[in-house]
Scaffold this active site. Structure first.
Site, mmCIF file in Angstrom:
data_model
loop_
_atom_site.group_PDB
_atom_site.id
_atom_site.type_symbol
_atom_site.label_atom_id
_atom_site.label_comp_id
_atom_site.label_asym_id
_atom_site.label_seq_id
_atom_site.Cartn_x
_atom_site.Cartn_y
_atom_site.Cartn_z
ATOM 1 N N ASP A 15 2.836 2.136 -10.643
ATOM 2 C CA ASP A 15 3.033 1.907 -9.060
ATOM 3 C C ASP A 15 1.554 2.095 -8.452
ATOM 4 O OD1 ASP A 15 4.169 1.154 -6.985
ATOM 5 O OD2 ASP A 15 5.365 2.962 -6.761
ATOM 6 N N GLU A 37 0.268 -0.361 0.786
ATOM 7 C CA GLU A 37 1.822 -1.025 0.616
ATOM 8 C C GLU A 37 2.817 0.061 0.609
ATOM 9 O OE1 GLU A 37 5.458 -1.510 -2.127
ATOM 10 O OE2 GLU A 37 3.775 0.022 -2.264
ATOM 11 N N GLU A 38 2.622 1.445 0.040
ATOM 12 C CA GLU A 38 3.496 2.405 0.365
ATOM 13 C C GLU A 38 3.905 3.338 1.730
ATOM 14 O OE1 GLU A 38 5.465 3.022 -2.181
ATOM 15 O OE2 GLU A 38 4.170 2.841 -3.985
ATOM 16 N N ASP A 97 3.636 -5.759 -9.583
ATOM 17 C CA ASP A 97 4.314 -4.211 -9.130
ATOM 18 C C ASP A 97 5.150 -3.736 -10.219
ATOM 19 O OD1 ASP A 97 4.102 -2.244 -7.683
ATOM 20 O OD2 ASP A 97 5.303 -3.065 -5.885
ATOM 21 N N HIS A 124 8.353 6.790 -8.346
ATOM 22 C CA HIS A 124 8.094 7.722 -7.311
ATOM 23 C C HIS A 124 7.983 9.069 -7.608
ATOM 24 C CE1 HIS A 124 8.365 4.746 -3.608
ATOM 25 N NE2 HIS A 124 7.281 4.492 -4.358
#
Length: 383
Positions: free
Chosen positions: A187, A226-227, A270, A352
């Site tokens: 990621d 993006e996050e 992704d 994550h």
């Protein structure tokens, strides 16, 4: 949080369907005696015209004047050409040269983020095909205060009318100090490394089509931010893609009107790199291209060109995805761009978490994906 939601608010976006052509108006038929000779004559003339046209224009594919997508050329690579394309890929180069420099903590505004951005820029500028590399730096308000962001845009031939655009994000998720480091291997370090390996492996072929001034060229987007920095929402996520889509919508492009309209297909990568990923088609408008990827995977499997890939472990699956996923494609989708979203669903178990590291990647899967994507590019661009 349900599987596939990515912990983000769900938002269904209606995929723009294709308009059906108007039906032809009915006309009075000629009497049968007069109609048959005329029909035979018309057929003969049509056949003659078809033969002459194809002799002058071999392999020409008719393009729609609207934003409809081209019909994929099923099996357009010979086995010899397919093996040649796959043979250009170098697993050691992908892993050592391209992936490992990305496996650092790199949230927006950090020194690691800037280091990766410069690495991407330098790598793209070193390719012999002569890519046009642009930086899109900007400052945005965030829950952490103003932060500097920067997208990297690389276009093989900026003068081409249409773009096949491959995209991924290069930032890693921000975690407060004191927590274990997060390097985001799946990621999205692996997607970035895949794009770099693809253009390096196909460098000579891409250089040739650039010299031929092909109507469709390849474009790469490495997106920042993006996050979410605190909590996912419309103002705290997708910083880079929101900014770039807005910019591209305002820049003129021939035949026009803007760069956003030049994107013929937007392919977003992704959450790649874990073993046994599952991909679904997210949008009916691009289902034909998803089917192309399914066919390529099956063909490479039959030719024994995929590693650790038993028949029952097919990556590209039919059926519906678990649910919609908000990702960097959203700002482009809202502007009418056709999107092919290649994201593993359900998400990798390490998503994550500090465990999203090189140690938990599955190298055969990464290399298999590079082969599938290389063949897809070769077919789409006519390499």
């Amino acid at each position: 949080m349900s599987p596939g939601s990515r912990g983000r608010p769900r938002q269904r976006l209606e995929d723009r369907g294709l308009m059906k052509p108007p039906s032809l108006s009915k006309r009075r038929l000629l009497p049968r005696v007069q109609f048959l000779p005329l029909l035979l004559l018309a057929l003969a003339m049509g056949l003659a015209f078809y033969i002459v046209w194809n002799s002058w224009h071999p392999g020409v594919e008719e393009m729609s004047r609207s934003r409809d997508l081209r019909v994929p050329l099923i099996g357009s690579l010979s086995e010899a050409k397919l093996r040649l394309v796959v043979g250009q890929l170098d697993p050691q180069r992908l892993w050592g040269t391209f992936l490992r420099p990305l496996l650092i903590v790199r949230p927006p505004g950090s020194s690691g983020n800037l280091q990766v951005r410069k690495f991407l820029e330098a790598t793209l500028q070193s390719l012999s095909a002569g890519w046009h590399v642009e930086l899109d730096p900007f400052t945005a308000s965030t829950p952490l205060g103003p932060l500097d962001f920067g997208n990297v845009v690389a276009t093989l031939d900026p003068g081409a009318a249409r773009h096949l655009t491959l995209a991924c994000h290069y930032d890693s998720k921000f975690f407060p100090p004191g927590l274990p480091p997060f390097v985001g291997a799946t990621d999205s370090a692996v997607p970035c490394a895949l794009l770099l390996e693809l253009v390096q492996a196909l460098d000579a072929m891409l250089s040739r089509i650039k010299q031929q001034a092909a109507p469709v060229t390849l474009q790469l987007l490495f997106l920042d931010g993006e996050e979410a920095l605190k909590e996912w929402g419309p103002k705290d996520s997708l910083y880079g893609s929101r900014h770039l889509a807005q910019i591209m919508e305002s820049i003129p492009h021939s035949p026009g009107p803007t760069r956003i309209q030049a994107i013929e297909l937007f392919v977003l990568l992704d959450l790649l790199g874990a073993s046994s990923p599952i991909f679904f088609s997210h949008f009916p408008r691009t289902a034909r291209w998803f089917q192309r990827l399914r066919s390529i995977e099956k063909r490479l499997h039959r030719l024994n060109l995929l590693q650790s890939h038993p028949q029952e472990v097919m990556y590209f699956q039919p059926g519906e995805p678990p649910g919609p996923v908000e990702d960097d494609h959203i700002p482009f989708l809202r502007r009418g761009v056709p999107v092919l979203h290649l994201i593993a669903t359900p998400f990798p178990a390490v998503w994550h978490t500090p465990a999203d590291t090189e140690a938990n990647l599955h190298p055969p899967t990464v290399h298999n994906l590079s082969r599938i994507l290389a063949v897809f590019l070769a077919e789409y661009l006519g390499l």
